[in-house]
Write a protein that holds these residues in place. Structure first.
Motif, mmCIF file in Angstrom:
data_model
loop_
_atom_site.group_PDB
_atom_site.id
_atom_site.type_symbol
_atom_site.label_atom_id
_atom_site.label_comp_id
_atom_site.label_asym_id
_atom_site.label_seq_id
_atom_site.Cartn_x
_atom_site.Cartn_y
_atom_site.Cartn_z
ATOM 1 N N MET A 130 0.587 -1.119 -0.519
ATOM 2 C CA MET A 130 0.182 -0.001 -0.372
ATOM 3 C C MET A 130 0.461 1.051 0.487
ATOM 4 N N ILE A 131 0.011 1.988 -0.672
ATOM 5 C CA ILE A 131 1.002 3.715 -0.810
ATOM 6 C C ILE A 131 -0.128 4.671 -0.775
ATOM 7 N N LEU A 132 0.194 5.796 0.122
ATOM 8 C CA LEU A 132 -0.760 6.920 1.291
ATOM 9 C C LEU A 132 -0.020 7.895 -0.624
ATOM 10 N N ARG B 65 -3.888 3.265 -2.575
ATOM 11 C CA ARG B 65 -3.808 2.877 -3.719
ATOM 12 C C ARG B 65 -3.382 1.658 -3.242
ATOM 13 N N ASN B 66 -3.952 -0.188 -3.160
ATOM 14 C CA ASN B 66 -3.185 -1.033 -2.495
ATOM 15 C C ASN B 66 -3.249 -1.985 -3.806
ATOM 16 N N ASP C 64 3.943 4.077 -7.630
ATOM 17 C CA ASP C 64 3.042 4.752 -8.133
ATOM 18 C C ASP C 64 2.864 4.675 -9.832
ATOM 19 N N GLN C 65 4.170 4.574 -10.489
ATOM 20 C CA GLN C 65 4.338 3.620 -12.290
ATOM 21 C C GLN C 65 3.377 2.765 -11.810
ATOM 22 N N LEU C 66 3.360 1.659 -11.067
ATOM 23 C CA LEU C 66 2.950 0.778 -11.403
ATOM 24 C C LEU C 66 1.168 0.747 -11.861
ATOM 25 N N SER D 69 6.364 -5.623 -16.131
ATOM 26 C CA SER D 69 8.335 -4.982 -16.168
ATOM 27 C C SER D 69 7.776 -4.319 -14.957
ATOM 28 N N ARG D 70 7.263 -3.240 -14.589
ATOM 29 C CA ARG D 70 6.866 -2.283 -13.524
ATOM 30 C C ARG D 70 7.165 -2.964 -11.930
#
Length: 276
Positions: A44-46, A90-91, A123-125, A140-141
């Motif tokens: 997870m990212i915030l 985002r999980n 984030d890119q993924l 790839s990411r």
């Protein structure tokens, strides 16, 4: 009087990328998760706000744009908002083909990773996962995220390209050139060339200056330009060059050429020299 606080919003889907069981995006203002477990890893990212959570009976907190939370499978955890504005997150729910179960204990000890590089890659993924037709890029990411997580949990240093880099890169380029329309997965390329996925990508980028998914997209756009100038309709061109549909062609074509396929095609009528 109705509250003017933002409502909870969520979106969830299963992408066509091996290793990712679910993608989950949410904005919570007052939701509190009860103690529960997952069969998968929860990465997870915030994007905004702060969270407070207990993992294996120890409380943790996370805030800011550099933190990454990694909650292992089978370990009880809860979660709640900290401020009235709540949090956006985002999980990615990852199966054990990405991270093996035996690393769960180490993850439980340090579930909050302050790693800006890892956060940026995640984030890119997520950006790639919004477009299911970009599965090769997403795969790839994910490979680099997996490598970075292994670095944290198992202290494994990534392997740098060696003397075989040019050979592997050339083999992958030949494979991509032969599969421009059909495409291929990173897993298939790695198995065919007997190389680890991230090592294969590094060799290709070191040799040709861009990752293989970007090379493949560029080849398809190059082919699309030729077909458009020959008078083929954009919708037909999209499937001919191996892209998912016209919207997929429009997005990548505009990014590469600076205009839409239809506008690009219209320029051909005035580009021919006149004869006397």
């Amino acid at each position: 009087m109705a509250s003017d606080r933002p409502r909870t919003s969520i979106s969830a889907w299963r992408p066509p990328v091996p290793g990712i069981a679910e993608v989950f995006h949410a904005h919570f203002t007052d939701h509190a998760y009860p103690a529960h477990t997952h069969d998968t890893w929860d990465l997870m990212i915030l994007d905004d706000g702060s969270v407070d959570f207990a993992l294996d009976r120890h409380r943790h907190g996370a805030t800011g744009s550099t933190n990454v939370l990694l909650l292992p499978p089978g370990v009880p955890h809860d979660g709640r908002t900290v401020t009235e504005s709540g949090f956006r997150k985002r999980n990615l729910y990852l199966d054990d083909s990405v991270l093996p179960q035996h690393l769960a204990g180490r993850a439980a000890d340090t579930p909050v990773l302050n790693d800006e590089l890892l956060r940026g890659r995640i984030d890119q993924l997520h950006t790639a996962l919004v477009h299911p037709e970009d599965a090769f890029e997403a795969e790839s990411r994910l490979s680099f995220i997996r490598e970075r997580l292994h670095f944290h949990l198992a202290a494994l240093q990534p392997r740098a390209p060696g003397r075989e880099a040019n050979r592997l890169a050339a083999q992958l380029r030949e494979l991509l050139d032969s599969r421009t329309h059909a495409g291929l997965s990173l897993h298939e390329a790695a198995a065919t060339l007997h190389a680890h996925p991230t090592h294969l990508i590094r060799c290709f980028k070191q040799t040709y200056g861009l990752p293989p998914h970007a090379y493949l997209t560029g080849k398809r756009i190059e082919h699309a330009r030729s077909l458009l100038l020959d008078g083929h309709r954009p919708a037909e061109v999209a499937t001919t060059v191996g892209l998912h549909d016209q919207a997929h062609l429009n997005r990548h074509f505009t990014r590469h050429v600076g205009t839409t396929p239809a506008r690009y095609q219209r320029t051909r009528t005035g580009s021919y020299p006149t004869t006397s």
